[in-house]
Design an enzyme around this catalytic site. Sequence first.
Site, PDB file in Angstrom:
ATOM      1  N   GLY A   4     -12.933 -20.863 -83.571  1.00 48.96           N
ATOM      2  CA  GLY A   4     -13.660 -20.171 -82.645  1.00 48.96           C
ATOM      3  C   GLY A   4     -13.980 -21.001 -81.453  1.00 48.96           C
ATOM      4  O   GLY A   4     -13.965 -22.261 -81.452  1.00 48.96           O
ATOM      5  N   GLN A  34     -18.231 -23.638 -74.006  1.00 49.58           N
ATOM      6  CA  GLN A  34     -17.588 -24.939 -74.749  1.00 49.58           C
ATOM      7  C   GLN A  34     -16.352 -25.092 -73.422  1.00 49.58           C
ATOM      8  O   GLN A  34     -15.740 -26.128 -73.485  1.00 49.58           O
ATOM      9  CB  GLN A  34     -16.716 -24.641 -75.827  1.00 49.58           C
ATOM     10  CG  GLN A  34     -17.740 -24.477 -77.023  1.00 49.58           C
ATOM     11  CD  GLN A  34     -17.072 -24.327 -78.468  1.00 49.58           C
ATOM     12  OE1 GLN A  34     -17.059 -23.235 -78.693  1.00 49.58           O
ATOM     13  NE2 GLN A  34     -16.944 -25.338 -79.102  1.00 49.58           N
ATOM     14  N   CYS A  64     -17.005 -28.303 -85.065  1.00 42.82           N
ATOM     15  CA  CYS A  64     -17.353 -27.816 -83.725  1.00 42.82           C
ATOM     16  C   CYS A  64     -16.272 -28.564 -82.915  1.00 42.82           C
ATOM     17  O   CYS A  64     -16.142 -29.897 -82.968  1.00 42.82           O
ATOM     18  CB  CYS A  64     -18.698 -27.792 -83.254  1.00 42.82           C
ATOM     19  SG  CYS A  64     -18.811 -26.949 -81.597  1.00 42.82           S
ATOM     20  N   LEU A  65     -15.499 -27.775 -82.083  1.00 41.72           N
ATOM     21  CA  LEU A  65     -14.541 -28.407 -81.210  1.00 41.72           C
ATOM     22  C   LEU A  65     -15.452 -29.286 -80.187  1.00 41.72           C
ATOM     23  O   LEU A  65     -14.623 -30.148 -79.674  1.00 41.72           O
ATOM     24  CB  LEU A  65     -13.606 -27.325 -80.442  1.00 41.72           C
ATOM     25  CG  LEU A  65     -12.739 -26.688 -81.467  1.00 41.72           C
ATOM     26  CD1 LEU A  65     -12.046 -25.495 -80.755  1.00 41.72           C
ATOM     27  CD2 LEU A  65     -11.647 -27.560 -81.982  1.00 41.72           C
ATOM     28  N   HIS A 119     -21.849 -18.871 -85.646  1.00 42.26           N
ATOM     29  CA  HIS A 119     -21.489 -20.007 -84.834  1.00 42.26           C
ATOM     30  C   HIS A 119     -21.310 -19.991 -83.546  1.00 42.26           C
ATOM     31  O   HIS A 119     -21.945 -20.444 -82.548  1.00 42.26           O
ATOM     32  CB  HIS A 119     -20.361 -20.885 -85.531  1.00 42.26           C
ATOM     33  CG  HIS A 119     -19.974 -22.202 -84.981  1.00 42.26           C
ATOM     34  ND1 HIS A 119     -20.117 -23.454 -85.475  1.00 42.26           N
ATOM     35  CD2 HIS A 119     -19.519 -22.715 -83.693  1.00 42.26           C
ATOM     36  CE1 HIS A 119     -19.607 -24.499 -84.945  1.00 42.26           C
ATOM     37  NE2 HIS A 119     -19.530 -23.803 -83.756  1.00 42.26           N
ATOM     38  N   GLU A 120     -20.454 -19.080 -83.341  1.00 44.31           N
ATOM     39  CA  GLU A 120     -20.056 -18.762 -81.869  1.00 44.31           C
ATOM     40  C   GLU A 120     -21.136 -18.110 -80.975  1.00 44.31           C
ATOM     41  O   GLU A 120     -21.375 -18.594 -79.915  1.00 44.31           O
ATOM     42  CB  GLU A 120     -18.882 -18.006 -81.748  1.00 44.31           C
ATOM     43  CG  GLU A 120     -17.621 -18.532 -82.404  1.00 44.31           C
ATOM     44  CD  GLU A 120     -17.400 -19.944 -82.029  1.00 44.31           C
ATOM     45  OE1 GLU A 120     -17.538 -20.495 -80.934  1.00 44.31           O
ATOM     46  OE2 GLU A 120     -16.829 -20.647 -82.861  1.00 44.31           O
ATOM     47  N   HIS A 156     -23.723 -20.517 -79.891  1.00 40.44           N
ATOM     48  CA  HIS A 156     -23.495 -21.141 -78.758  1.00 40.44           C
ATOM     49  C   HIS A 156     -23.983 -20.352 -77.349  1.00 40.44           C
ATOM     50  O   HIS A 156     -24.193 -20.988 -76.498  1.00 40.44           O
ATOM     51  CB  HIS A 156     -21.606 -21.539 -78.659  1.00 40.44           C
ATOM     52  CG  HIS A 156     -21.356 -22.595 -79.091  1.00 40.44           C
ATOM     53  ND1 HIS A 156     -21.732 -23.561 -78.787  1.00 40.44           N
ATOM     54  CD2 HIS A 156     -20.461 -22.808 -80.225  1.00 40.44           C
ATOM     55  CE1 HIS A 156     -20.764 -24.741 -79.589  1.00 40.44           C
ATOM     56  NE2 HIS A 156     -20.130 -23.978 -80.564  1.00 40.44           N
TER      57      HIS A 156
END
Length: 172
Positions: free
Chosen positions: A46, A51, A89-90, A131-132, A135
Amino acid sequence: MALRNIVKKGDPILNKKCRAVTEYNERLHILLDDMKETLADADGAGLAGPQVGVMRRICIVVNEDGEMLELVNPEILESDGEQTGPEGCLSLPGKYGMVTRPDHVRVRAFDRNGNAFEVEGTEMTARCFCHEIEHLDGHMFDEHVDHFLTEEELRAYYEEHEDEYEEEGAEE
Ligand code: ZN
């Protein structure tokens, strides 16, 4: 399409609340296409607007069929159940921690043309929605983590839960 640079933890952009998308135009379409390409390139699960340095309420979530869902102005309508599992997480590469999330969520969002829709997710997909969307309010998974997992702890977890995971350590 073009790859966007993924913002890493420590950049204050990740702690800010994003604004709603109000214009469903070509610029939004290019951004969503770039985000999908960036996510595929990073092999993640995701990706959220901040991000890639965009303070708008948009994210991409990969569902259990490997499809990339585009979510514009998403909100969680309902959540129930509970699951605890490793999350990454990226924007925090290589770090994983155990996070408890709802096991089922129902999300309302808009597509790239401004049409409202609802989508449900369980297990990994529910985790990814949470999670997304978090953000977009300037929050990250590590706020829920009391310690990052060592490589041994992560490996041991995946060995124990082999049947539930197709690939190890997807980052979001
Ligand atoms: Zn993330």
